[in-house]
Design a protein around this motif. Structure first.
Motif, PDB file in Angstrom:
ATOM      1  N   LYS A 289     -38.410 -31.846  35.504  1.00  0.00           N
ATOM      2  CA  LYS A 289     -37.231 -32.670  34.678  1.00  0.00           C
ATOM      3  C   LYS A 289     -36.092 -31.899  34.481  1.00  0.00           C
ATOM      4  O   LYS A 289     -35.993 -30.557  34.196  1.00  0.00           O
TER       5      LYS A 289
ATOM      6  N   ASP B 159     -30.717 -30.585  31.578  1.00  0.00           N
ATOM      7  CA  ASP B 159     -29.760 -31.766  30.667  1.00  0.00           C
ATOM      8  C   ASP B 159     -30.161 -32.743  30.246  1.00  0.00           C
ATOM      9  O   ASP B 159     -30.202 -33.235  29.382  1.00  0.00           O
ATOM     10  N   TRP B 160     -31.465 -33.413  30.876  1.00  0.00           N
ATOM     11  CA  TRP B 160     -32.135 -34.514  30.633  1.00  0.00           C
ATOM     12  C   TRP B 160     -32.913 -34.257  29.416  1.00  0.00           C
ATOM     13  O   TRP B 160     -33.066 -34.881  28.432  1.00  0.00           O
TER      14      TRP B 160
ATOM     15  N   MET C  83     -32.639 -31.704  27.251  1.00  0.00           N
ATOM     16  CA  MET C  83     -31.926 -31.358  26.154  1.00  0.00           C
ATOM     17  C   MET C  83     -30.967 -32.663  25.389  1.00  0.00           C
ATOM     18  O   MET C  83     -30.383 -32.486  24.567  1.00  0.00           O
ATOM     19  N   HIS C  84     -30.824 -33.723  26.138  1.00  0.00           N
ATOM     20  CA  HIS C  84     -29.859 -34.478  25.730  1.00  0.00           C
ATOM     21  C   HIS C  84     -30.562 -35.178  24.297  1.00  0.00           C
ATOM     22  O   HIS C  84     -31.693 -35.410  24.076  1.00  0.00           O
ATOM     23  N   PRO C  85     -29.387 -35.447  23.469  1.00  0.00           N
ATOM     24  CA  PRO C  85     -30.004 -35.704  22.099  1.00  0.00           C
ATOM     25  C   PRO C  85     -30.648 -37.108  21.965  1.00  0.00           C
ATOM     26  O   PRO C  85     -31.034 -37.374  20.682  1.00  0.00           O
ATOM     27  N   HIS C  86     -30.294 -37.867  22.831  1.00  0.00           N
ATOM     28  CA  HIS C  86     -30.961 -39.346  22.818  1.00  0.00           C
ATOM     29  C   HIS C  86     -32.222 -39.490  23.668  1.00  0.00           C
ATOM     30  O   HIS C  86     -32.593 -40.741  23.480  1.00  0.00           O
ATOM     31  N   ASN C  87     -32.755 -38.413  24.035  1.00  0.00           N
ATOM     32  CA  ASN C  87     -33.898 -38.488  24.697  1.00  0.00           C
ATOM     33  C   ASN C  87     -35.249 -38.389  23.650  1.00  0.00           C
ATOM     34  O   ASN C  87     -35.391 -37.780  22.887  1.00  0.00           O
TER      35      ASN C  87
ATOM     36  N   PRO D   3     -36.920 -29.670  23.014  1.00  0.00           N
ATOM     37  CA  PRO D   3     -35.447 -29.234  23.417  1.00  0.00           C
ATOM     38  C   PRO D   3     -34.844 -28.040  22.543  1.00  0.00           C
ATOM     39  O   PRO D   3     -34.280 -27.117  23.131  1.00  0.00           O
TER      40      PRO D   3
ATOM     41  N   GLU E 259     -34.037 -24.159  24.034  1.00  0.00           N
ATOM     42  CA  GLU E 259     -32.612 -23.746  23.981  1.00  0.00           C
ATOM     43  C   GLU E 259     -32.934 -22.176  23.711  1.00  0.00           C
ATOM     44  O   GLU E 259     -32.114 -21.182  24.476  1.00  0.00           O
TER      45      GLU E 259
END
Length: 175
Positions: A106, A109-110, A112-116, A124, A128
């Protein structure tokens, strides 16, 4: 006290994750890992889990700290956190179905996306630190009714990986 391990395996800008078919985190993407067997050293357990779940042997493994948790103020748990890196050109085709679920690379960026909403909630934030810091941390997650309400990241000594006295002394803060 620390009964589990977790590895975030990186290849270029991707992390190898497992979509779990069993609790905990059933239906969510999570790192590779499992139980530390009685008498087994944490690093040996992680190497075993990587072999069992992926059959990958060409990687560099680094201890990155702990992920600990408290559920509803009483149920404490934890896992050793590792990062592994394979060469960017390492060929490992996914998705792969296995007993635990589905393995797939994966994009970071996917993840870490806040809406995932499809990823274990602590991944996430831990990732980081794993990607940007050279220091080991305890990522202490506080859950209320199965929802993570807070995560506190505290720098820890690398000796807690193998030195049980250091680990127990550190963990005493939670009891």
């Amino acid at each position: 006290m620390i009964k589990y391990n977790l590895c975030l395996m990186k290849r270029g800008n991707q992390i190898l994750l497992l979509n779990r078919e069993k609790p905990s985190w059933m239906g969510c993407w999570n790192g590779i890992g499992g139980k530390v067997e009685p008498g087994e050293r944490p690093r040996a357990a992680m190497i075993r889990e990587i072999a069992e779940e992926t059959d990958i042997s060409d990687y560099r493994l680094r201890f990155r700290g702990l992920v600990t948790w408290m559920v509803d103020g009483t149920d404490f748990g934890g896992m050793y956190l590792y990062a592994a890196e394979v060469p960017t050109d390492y060929e490992y085709s996914t998705p792969i179905r296995m007993d635990e679920g589905i393995l797939d690379w994966k994009p970071i960026d996917w993840i870490m996306h806040p809406h995932n909403m499809g990823i274990a909630t602590n991944i996430p934030r831990c990732l980081e630190y794993v990607l940007k810091e050279d220091v080991c941390y305890d990522h202490h997650c506080i859950y209320v009714r199965e929802r993570m309400v807070e995560m506190i990241s505290t720098a820890v000594r690398t000796s807690i990986e193998e030195n049980m006295d250091d680990l127990n002394q550190y963990l005493a803060r939670y009891f």
